[in-house]
Design a protein around this motif. Structure first.
Motif, mmCIF file in Angstrom:
data_model
loop_
_atom_site.group_PDB
_atom_site.id
_atom_site.type_symbol
_atom_site.label_atom_id
_atom_site.label_comp_id
_atom_site.label_asym_id
_atom_site.label_seq_id
_atom_site.Cartn_x
_atom_site.Cartn_y
_atom_site.Cartn_z
ATOM 1 N N SER A 16 44.991 31.395 40.376
ATOM 2 C CA SER A 16 44.334 30.219 40.967
ATOM 3 C C SER A 16 43.558 30.580 42.239
ATOM 4 O O SER A 16 42.551 29.952 42.545
ATOM 5 N N ASP A 17 44.025 31.589 42.986
ATOM 6 C CA ASP A 17 43.273 32.043 44.164
ATOM 7 C C ASP A 17 41.909 32.593 43.759
ATOM 8 O O ASP A 17 40.887 32.298 44.381
ATOM 9 N N MET A 18 41.904 33.379 42.700
ATOM 10 C CA MET A 18 40.638 33.956 42.234
ATOM 11 C C MET A 18 39.724 32.879 41.652
ATOM 12 O O MET A 18 38.514 32.899 41.867
ATOM 13 N N SER A 19 40.302 31.924 40.948
ATOM 14 C CA SER A 19 39.507 30.829 40.392
ATOM 15 C C SER A 19 38.878 30.004 41.516
ATOM 16 O O SER A 19 37.722 29.593 41.427
ATOM 17 N N MET A 20 39.633 29.794 42.568
ATOM 18 C CA MET A 20 39.120 29.042 43.715
ATOM 19 C C MET A 20 37.971 29.799 44.390
ATOM 20 O O MET A 20 36.979 29.195 44.807
ATOM 21 N N MET A 21 38.079 31.121 44.467
ATOM 22 C CA MET A 21 37.003 31.914 45.063
ATOM 23 C C MET A 21 35.737 31.837 44.214
ATOM 24 O O MET A 21 34.634 31.753 44.747
ATOM 25 N N ARG A 22 35.890 31.851 42.889
ATOM 26 C CA ARG A 22 34.725 31.737 41.999
ATOM 27 C C ARG A 22 34.060 30.371 42.139
ATOM 28 O O ARG A 22 32.834 30.269 42.157
ATOM 29 N N LYS A 23 34.868 29.330 42.219
ATOM 30 C CA LYS A 23 34.318 27.979 42.397
ATOM 31 C C LYS A 23 33.580 27.865 43.712
ATOM 32 O O LYS A 23 32.513 27.243 43.791
ATOM 33 N N LYS A 24 34.134 28.477 44.747
ATOM 34 C CA LYS A 24 33.493 28.435 46.058
ATOM 35 C C LYS A 24 32.146 29.156 46.028
ATOM 36 O O LYS A 24 31.166 28.683 46.611
ATOM 37 N N ALA A 25 32.064 30.292 45.337
ATOM 38 C CA ALA A 25 30.795 31.019 45.211
ATOM 39 C C ALA A 25 29.764 30.176 44.469
ATOM 40 O O ALA A 25 28.594 30.118 44.852
ATOM 41 N N ASN A 26 30.213 29.478 43.414
ATOM 42 C CA ASN A 26 29.327 28.601 42.655
ATOM 43 C C ASN A 26 28.822 27.461 43.533
ATOM 44 O O ASN A 26 27.631 27.153 43.542
ATOM 45 N N GLU A 27 29.708 26.842 44.273
ATOM 46 C CA GLU A 27 29.326 25.724 45.148
ATOM 47 C C GLU A 27 28.411 26.176 46.277
ATOM 48 O O GLU A 27 27.497 25.446 46.669
ATOM 49 N N ASN A 28 28.657 27.365 46.817
ATOM 50 C CA ASN A 28 27.791 27.879 47.880
ATOM 51 C C ASN A 28 26.371 28.099 47.376
ATOM 52 O O ASN A 28 25.405 27.804 48.078
ATOM 53 N N PHE A 29 26.242 28.611 46.159
ATOM 54 C CA PHE A 29 24.900 28.806 45.600
ATOM 55 C C PHE A 29 24.221 27.463 45.382
ATOM 56 O O PHE A 29 23.046 27.300 45.685
ATOM 57 N N LYS A 30 24.956 26.493 44.866
ATOM 58 C CA LYS A 30 24.382 25.165 44.638
ATOM 59 C C LYS A 30 23.959 24.514 45.949
ATOM 60 O O LYS A 30 22.936 23.821 46.009
ATOM 61 N N GLU A 46 29.722 29.923 34.173
ATOM 62 C CA GLU A 46 29.572 31.214 34.834
ATOM 63 C C GLU A 46 30.662 32.180 34.396
ATOM 64 O O GLU A 46 30.411 33.349 34.163
ATOM 65 N N ARG A 47 31.873 31.677 34.298
ATOM 66 C CA ARG A 47 32.997 32.529 33.894
ATOM 67 C C ARG A 47 32.799 33.062 32.469
ATOM 68 O O ARG A 47 33.083 34.224 32.194
ATOM 69 N N LEU A 48 32.298 32.222 31.570
ATOM 70 C CA LEU A 48 32.031 32.664 30.205
ATOM 71 C C LEU A 48 30.964 33.762 30.165
ATOM 72 O O LEU A 48 31.083 34.743 29.431
ATOM 73 N N ILE A 49 29.927 33.597 30.957
ATOM 74 C CA ILE A 49 28.865 34.601 31.008
ATOM 75 C C ILE A 49 29.394 35.910 31.577
ATOM 76 O O ILE A 49 29.114 36.996 31.044
ATOM 77 N N CYS A 50 30.194 35.826 32.622
ATOM 78 C CA CYS A 50 30.756 37.040 33.214
ATOM 79 C C CYS A 50 31.690 37.749 32.233
ATOM 80 O O CYS A 50 31.682 38.979 32.143
ATOM 81 N N ARG A 51 32.470 36.994 31.482
ATOM 82 C CA ARG A 51 33.348 37.611 30.476
ATOM 83 C C ARG A 51 32.541 38.305 29.386
ATOM 84 O O ARG A 51 32.932 39.352 28.887
ATOM 85 N N ARG A 52 31.423 37.720 29.019
ATOM 86 C CA ARG A 52 30.551 38.364 28.021
ATOM 87 C C ARG A 52 30.076 39.719 28.523
ATOM 88 O O ARG A 52 30.077 40.712 27.791
ATOM 89 N N ARG A 83 35.246 41.887 40.821
ATOM 90 C CA ARG A 83 35.313 41.567 42.256
ATOM 91 C C ARG A 83 33.971 41.063 42.794
ATOM 92 O O ARG A 83 33.937 40.234 43.693
ATOM 93 N N PHE A 84 32.882 41.576 42.253
ATOM 94 C CA PHE A 84 31.568 41.129 42.713
ATOM 95 C C PHE A 84 31.399 39.633 42.465
ATOM 96 O O PHE A 84 30.905 38.911 43.324
ATOM 97 N N TYR A 85 31.818 39.182 41.292
ATOM 98 C CA TYR A 85 31.636 37.768 40.957
ATOM 99 C C TYR A 85 32.737 36.865 41.504
ATOM 100 O O TYR A 85 32.743 35.670 41.232
ATOM 101 N N LEU A 86 33.635 37.415 42.304
ATOM 102 C CA LEU A 86 34.529 36.566 43.089
ATOM 103 C C LEU A 86 33.785 36.012 44.304
ATOM 104 O O LEU A 86 34.076 34.923 44.775
ATOM 105 N N LYS A 87 32.827 36.772 44.800
ATOM 106 C CA LYS A 87 32.096 36.387 46.007
ATOM 107 C C LYS A 87 30.689 35.869 45.741
ATOM 108 O O LYS A 87 30.103 35.218 46.588
ATOM 109 N N HIS A 88 30.129 36.192 44.574
ATOM 110 C CA HIS A 88 28.749 35.830 44.266
ATOM 111 C C HIS A 88 28.682 35.037 42.973
ATOM 112 O O HIS A 88 29.517 35.188 42.089
ATOM 113 N N SER A 89 27.644 34.241 42.857
ATOM 114 C CA SER A 89 27.431 33.436 41.663
ATOM 115 C C SER A 89 26.635 34.230 40.630
ATOM 116 O O SER A 89 25.796 35.066 40.975
ATOM 117 N N ALA A 90 26.889 33.952 39.356
ATOM 118 C CA ALA A 90 26.117 34.591 38.287
ATOM 119 C C ALA A 90 24.679 34.086 38.282
ATOM 120 O O ALA A 90 23.797 34.724 37.704
#
Length: 119
Positions: A16-30, A46-52, A83-90
Motif C-alpha cells: 500500500s505504501d508503494m501504491s500510494m507513491m504511484r498515486k501521488k506521482a499520477n496526481e502530481n503530473f495531473k 498507468e500500472r497496467l502499462i508499466c506491467r506491460r 522504482r522509477f515509476y514510484l516517483k514519476h508518472s507513465a
C-alpha cells in the motif's frame, strides 16, 4: 534499525505504501498539466502499462546470449524500472524509453560492456 541513510528510502513497509507513491506521482503530473485533464490516465491504467513494459523488459533481456551473467542485469533493470515509476508518472516519461535506459544503466552497474548502438 537502518545502517545507512539510503536504506530508509529503499525499504517499503507494504504494498500500500508503494501504491500510494504511484498515486501521488499520477496526481502530481495531473496537477502540473491541468489544461488537458480529460485525456489523462488513471492510476490503474498507468500500472497496467508499466506491467506491460516490465514483461517486455524480460523479453528484451532474454534476447542476449549470456544468460548466466545477464540474470543479474535483468533483475537490476527491473528494479530500476519499478522504482522509477514510484516517483514519476507513465504520462511524463514513455515507459519504453525508460525500459531501455534501465537496461543500459543495469549493464553499466553490473559491469557488462554494451554499446548504446546495440540496444
Amino acid at each position: 534499525m537502518f545502517h545507512s541513510s539510503r536504506q530508509k528510502s529503499m525499504i517499503f513497509n507494504n504494498e500500500s505504501d508503494m501504491s500510494m507513491m504511484r498515486k501521488k506521482a499520477n496526481e502530481n503530473f495531473k496537477a502540473t498539466h491541468p489544461e488537458c485533464s480529460e485525456f489523462f490516465m488513471t492510476h490503474d491504467d498507468e500500472r497496467l502499462i508499466c506491467r506491460r513494459f516490465e514483461r517486455q523488459l524480460i523479453q528484451f533481456c532474454n534476447v542476449f546470449d549470456e544468460p548466466s551473467y545477464f540474470k543479474n542485469i535483468k533483475c537490476t533493470a527491473m528494479n530500476y524500472l519499478k522504482r522509477f515509476y514510484l516517483k514519476h508518472s507513465a504520462m511524463e516519461f514513455y515507459p519504453q524509453n525508460v525500459m531501455f535506459l534501465c537496461c543500459y544503466f543495469a549493464c553499466k552497474v553490473e559491469e557488462f560492456t554494451i554499446s548504446m548502438l546495440n540496444i
